[in-house]
Enzyme design. Structure first.
Site: not given
Length: 324
Positions: A137, A140-141
């Site tokens: 992701c 997300c990261d």
């Protein structure tokens, strides 16, 4: 003696499931939540979360899930560490078979999530769980890879979207695809091909991951150092030094136990009525990644969990909360 029928059964223990439990329990519906084989969902393998509102300095994925779980319990949610084997949604009360027996319920909230598809190397999933430089992701990261070189594996719209997103943080994004043409839309291809930070690696597959031992604040840890690429035409191998790898070859919604009883889209995600969490079966609702092929974020999953619980409460109220 007849088996008791639950007002609300929630299947899945991620942000959608726990949030649904918080709302359902505060409404006095005494929900039962089945956590399944991975309590806390995908966030339990996420080291740091910096985009969930309310945590200025970020929070570890497992800690966030433990907090949501405890909040649900505080309001009276019963949580069972049970895995669902099958479900019969043909009539109310709905019958769900678990490894700890049968559960009957008037309403069911499906919050089973979706599992990222990995490369089958073993190392990729292990490094993702350990925060070792592998992720599924970018949203997300990606922030954690500022000033580094990273790679994205895949050839569809998701892979190209991830690569373009990562150009905001990385110095170089290597896009690795096993074929000589993308499956992505023409518009997405044009953007990726024209971006100066994206380097394409056609006809390549990731054959192995090279790691190095890094000394971090929490102790020594295995971190990604390079990809071993294999040419799918010639078989030749090469080394691609990167500090991050984003696997974007798709997600698999966790719906096998339903046995095809509910409509799904082309990607296998549960279909819901637009703007709601209602599935094709009255009294059955879907929330979170299992019904979300677009966003797949903790905050959107939590929001959908709230919606599903409110819709279940209203559905019960319209029937005067009578047992089926």
């Amino acid at each position: 003696m007849s088996q008791p029928v639950r007002n609300v059964l929630i299947i899945g223990g991620g942000p959608a499931g726990y949030t649904a439990a918080i709302y359902a329990s505060r409404a006095g519906l005494q929900p039962l939540l089945l956590e399944g084989p991975q309590p806390g969902g995908q966030l339990t393998i996420t080291t740091d979360i910096e985009n969930f509102p309310g945590f200025r300095d970020g929070i570890a994925g497992p800690e966030l899930m433990a907090t949501l779980r405890a909040q649900a319990e505080r309001f009276g949610t019963e949580i069972l560490a049970a895995t669902v084997a099958s479900a019969d949604l043909s009539a109310c009360p709905f019958a769900v078979e678990t490894d700890q027996g049968r559960v009957l319920a008037e309403t069911v909230i499906l919050a089973t999530g979706a599992s990222a598809k990995w490369l089958g190397l073993g190392k990729d999933e292990a490094l993702s769980r350990a925060g070792g430089g592998v992720s599924a992701c970018a949203t997300c990261d990606g922030f954690f890879f500022r000033g580094r070189e990273v790679a994205v594996v895949g050839g569809g719209d998701t892979a190209l979207e991830e690569a373009l997103y990562l150009t905001r943080f990385a110095t170089r994004v290597h896009l690795v695809h096993r074929r000589d043409a993308f499956r992505a839309s023409k518009a997405m291809q044009a953007r990726a091909l024209a971006h100066e930070k994206i380097t394409l690696h056609w006809n390549k597959r990731v054959a192995d991951l090279r790691t190095a031992r890094a000394e971090l604040a929490g102790g020594a840890q295995e971190r990604l150092e390079a990809l071993v690429l294999e040419d799918t035409v010639t078989g030749a191998t090469s080394l691609l030094p990167v500090q991050g790898l984003f696997v974007a070859i798709g997600h698999q919604p966790n719906t096998a136990f339903l046995g095809g009883q509910l409509p799904v889209d082309a990607g296998g995600y549960l279909k819901v009525e637009p703007g709601t969490c209602r599935t094709a079966v009255e009294g059955v609702f879907a929330a979170g990644d299992v019904a979300d092929p677009t966003y797949r974020q903790a905050i959107t999953a939590a929001g959908r969990g709230c919606m599903a619980a409110l819709e279940a409460e209203r559905w019960l109220a319209e029937r005067e909360a009578a047992v089926c």
